[in-house]
Design an enzyme around this catalytic site. Structure first.
Site, mmCIF file in Angstrom:
data_model
loop_
_atom_site.group_PDB
_atom_site.id
_atom_site.type_symbol
_atom_site.label_atom_id
_atom_site.label_comp_id
_atom_site.label_asym_id
_atom_site.label_seq_id
_atom_site.Cartn_x
_atom_site.Cartn_y
_atom_site.Cartn_z
ATOM 1 N N ARG A 1 -16.382 -43.143 38.232
ATOM 2 C CA ARG A 1 -16.399 -43.499 36.818
ATOM 3 C C ARG A 1 -17.287 -44.711 36.578
ATOM 4 O O ARG A 1 -17.377 -45.612 37.438
ATOM 5 C CB ARG A 1 -14.979 -43.795 36.323
ATOM 6 C CG ARG A 1 -14.028 -42.623 36.435
ATOM 7 C CD ARG A 1 -12.612 -43.017 36.076
ATOM 8 N NE ARG A 1 -12.066 -44.010 36.989
ATOM 9 C CZ ARG A 1 -10.830 -44.480 36.921
ATOM 10 N NH1 ARG A 1 -10.004 -44.038 35.973
ATOM 11 N NH2 ARG A 1 -10.395 -45.382 37.792
ATOM 12 N N ARG B 1 -14.430 -46.119 32.860
ATOM 13 C CA ARG B 1 -13.269 -46.961 33.141
ATOM 14 C C ARG B 1 -13.503 -48.295 32.461
ATOM 15 O O ARG B 1 -14.502 -48.973 32.740
ATOM 16 C CB ARG B 1 -13.108 -47.137 34.650
ATOM 17 C CG ARG B 1 -12.009 -48.109 35.076
ATOM 18 C CD ARG B 1 -10.630 -47.596 34.677
ATOM 19 N NE ARG B 1 -9.555 -48.318 35.348
ATOM 20 C CZ ARG B 1 -9.053 -49.492 34.953
ATOM 21 N NH1 ARG B 1 -9.569 -50.092 33.884
ATOM 22 N NH2 ARG B 1 -8.059 -50.048 35.624
ATOM 23 N N GLU C 1 0.245 -46.908 33.243
ATOM 24 C CA GLU C 1 0.095 -45.480 33.501
ATOM 25 C C GLU C 1 0.931 -44.691 32.493
ATOM 26 O O GLU C 1 1.855 -45.226 31.863
ATOM 27 C CB GLU C 1 0.533 -45.157 34.933
ATOM 28 C CG GLU C 1 -0.320 -45.815 35.999
ATOM 29 C CD GLU C 1 -1.753 -45.321 36.007
ATOM 30 O OE1 GLU C 1 -1.975 -44.132 35.716
ATOM 31 O OE2 GLU C 1 -2.664 -46.121 36.315
#
Length: 589
Positions: free
Chosen positions: A287, A245, A253
């Protein structure tokens, strides 16, 4: 790792003109790039006996002398417990190992890897605390962060890693990445799950037998465990998967305006590139939260300046991030062409993610079971219970009669696919098997033979069985309850010959009752339903060892042979082996 991969890394991580040693990007990375670079070169030297080409520009001695240094350094590194992890520790190891060599060479070697010089080491040894170096920009439109004084990581960085080339097709969105790191990296290699290593070895066997369905099945198990076998320039590499990330930014998004454009830009930046990843921690989805660098380009900077991501102020307050976002907003670049663009974190609250983010980490590593094959299976009469006193049972690979030492001892090998064996294979042995496979694939047979010898010295062996190589563990067996004549005694050779005749080329069932003071397994041996000790006693080629075993049937079989004057019982007063050993201690066991 082979020259092909070394060349690839040379292309992916070009040294910077500023002397930033960590821009070289070796496939090894620890907490310091300089340490990584030396670890990589020592590993490469162990395989190829080659030293870095560019080293001659920094030292005064010949290539032959350099080879000598690396041999010494490799040995010192292996003997260091624990191995050096910081630049200071590595520099000290170099100075101590090469203390009798020219000062110019030692200083040149330290300079080549960006390591502290002896003067700095002296300062450290006084106990004066060192100051963390500060970030400085190196100029240019897209600067890369380096550090005054060399090799320390930025404050807050937990570790650094260098990736294999990124596949753009695996990029999920504009602020996430899936990357792979070579498990030859010294940070990775000690942490590979045993199940994964076993799957790699078995997959190699399956491919050698052209059993591609089985190989694909094992590859899938490797993938499910968070690893992957990657083909890179005709060399297969085991790599660990990391989900990244990007720290400090939040891209739209995929269903939002400019979501697809953000993803496309990130793919354009990273596809086919080797990345430098500075990891600051882990988010709630497992992540790695990280800063990403690609050929000197700071990826988050590009995404912000092109208006394809927001500065994620709630998680990162870096001033430069706010500056880059303000610049894009002023120019109405990317998402800022909108008069009132929606923030991604607010959009997620309303839409609660269109798809659940997977952690990518399996809850349980896959288990592996013995795959059978042509070797016979043994079962007990009446079911599966072991006889009283038996600690464990094992089934051997075919016995080589040439390894039988005498009439009551055996050397046997057990396939490590056996579920009792597979969890206990030393990691060093598994790594040697994988590296030997690579060496053979590259036709480096000298290196392959060297690795095979290391496997043997660890109590294992790579055995060729029906055109398939099998990793097997060696066991030394002492036949329980009998004592055969020593080789220098009458009937000693005959006893050995009979035992060889019984077991040579056969797969044995071994019931182990314990271990003697020589480290041998004390066991009952069965061969094609024949109880080996019974044969040896009935043929008069062993004594019943009453001091260690009081089984009535053993006494009966010995009495039967003695009555018939079979074997050693043709002698009127045969000497007992245990009494003979007391008098002849040089041939004792």
């Amino acid at each position: 790792m082979g020259n092909a991969l070394r060349l690839l890394y040379g292309k992916c991580f070009q040294p910077s003109t500023t002397g930033d040693s960590d821009s070289v990007g070796p496939p090894y990375t620890t907490t310091a790039p300089a340490v990584s670079a030396l670890a990589h070169d020592l590993f490469n030297f162990e395989i190829t006996s080659q030293v870095p080409e560019a080293l001659s520009q920094h030292v005064v001695s010949s290539r032959e002398a350099q080879v000598t240094w690396y041999g010494k350094l490799l040995q010192s590194w292996k003997e260091a417990k624990p191995p050096p992890k910081t630049p200071e520790e590595v520099a000290r190891l170099i100075v101590e190992t090469l203390s009798r060599h020219q000062k110019a060479d030692v200083e040149g070697l330290l300079e080549f890897y960006g390591l502290p010089h002896p003067s700095i080491l002296a300062e450290i040894s006084t106990g004066v605390p060192t100051r963390l170096p500060e970030f400085v920009f190196q100029g240019g439109t897209l600067p890369e962060f380096v550090f005054q004084g060399g090799t320390r990581l930025p404050e807050g960085v937990e570790f650094e890693m260098h990736t294999l080339p990124v596949d753009g097709n695996t990029v999920p969105d504009g602020d996430g990445l899936n990357v792979y790191v070579n498990t030859d990296d010294p940070r990775e290699s000690p942490n590979i799950p045993r199940a994964v290593l076993m799957a790699v070895v078995r997959r190699s066997k399956a491919r050698a037998k052209k059993n591609y369905a089985r190989a694909d099945e094992l590859r899938q198990k490797i993938i499910e465990s968070g690893y992957q076998v990657i083909d890179l320039q005709n060399e297969e590499i085991l790599a660990r998967k990391y989900r990244i990330r990007l720290r400090g930014i939040d891209a739209p998004e995929m269903s939002m305006p400019f979501g697809k454009e953000a993803k496309e830009e990130l793919v354009k930046l990273v596809h086919g590139k080797c990345l430098r990843v500075l990891v600051y921690g882990e988010d709630q989805y497992g992540r790695c939260v990280a800063d990403i660098y690609c050929n000197g380009i700071f990826v988050q900077e590009v995404m912000l300046k092109k208006g394809l991501a927001w500065h994620y102020v709630a998680c990162d307050q870096r001033v430069e991030f706010a500056t880059w976002q303000k610049e894009a907003r002023t120019k109405k670049t990317g998402l800022w062409v909108q008069s009132n663009p929606e923030k991604p974190w607010e959009w997620r609250k309303k839409n609660k993610r269109e798809a659940e983010i997977s952690t990518g980490v399996p809850t349980r590593l896959p288990e592996f079971v013995f795959q059978g094959g042509t070797l016979p299976e043994f079962v007990f009469q009446g079911g599966t219970r072991l006889p009283e006193g038996v600690e464990f049972e094992m089934h051997t690979l075919p016995v080589d009669g040439n390894t039988v030492p005498d009439g009551d001892g055996l050397n046997v090998y057990v396939n490590t696919d056996d579920p009792r064996e597979s969890p206990n294979i030393p990691r060093a042995v598994l790594m040697a098997v994988v590296r030997r496979s690579k060496a053979r694939a590259k036709k480096n047979y000298a290196r392959a033979d060297e690795l095979r010898q290391k496997i043997i010295e660890s109590g294992y062996q790579v055995i060729d069985l029906q055109n398939e190589e099998i990793l097997a563990r060696k066991y030394r067996i002492r036949l329980r309850g009998i004592d055969a004549p020593e080789m220098s005694m009458p009937f000693g050779k005959e006893a050995k010959e009979e035992l060889v005749k019984l077991v040579h080329g056969k797969c044995l069932r071994v019931l182990v009752y314990g271990e003697d003071h020589y480290g041998r397994c004390v066991a009952d041996i069965y061969c094609n339903s024949i109880f080996v000790q019974e044969v040896m006693l009935k043929k008069g080629l062993a004594w019943h060892y009453v001091a260690c075993d009081q089984r009535v049937e053993f006494a009966t079989w010995q009495k039967e042979a003695r009555t018939k004057k079979t074997g050693l019982w043709v002698q009127s007063n045969p000497e007992k082996p245990w009494e003979w050993r007391k008098k002849n201690k040089q041939e004792g066991r």
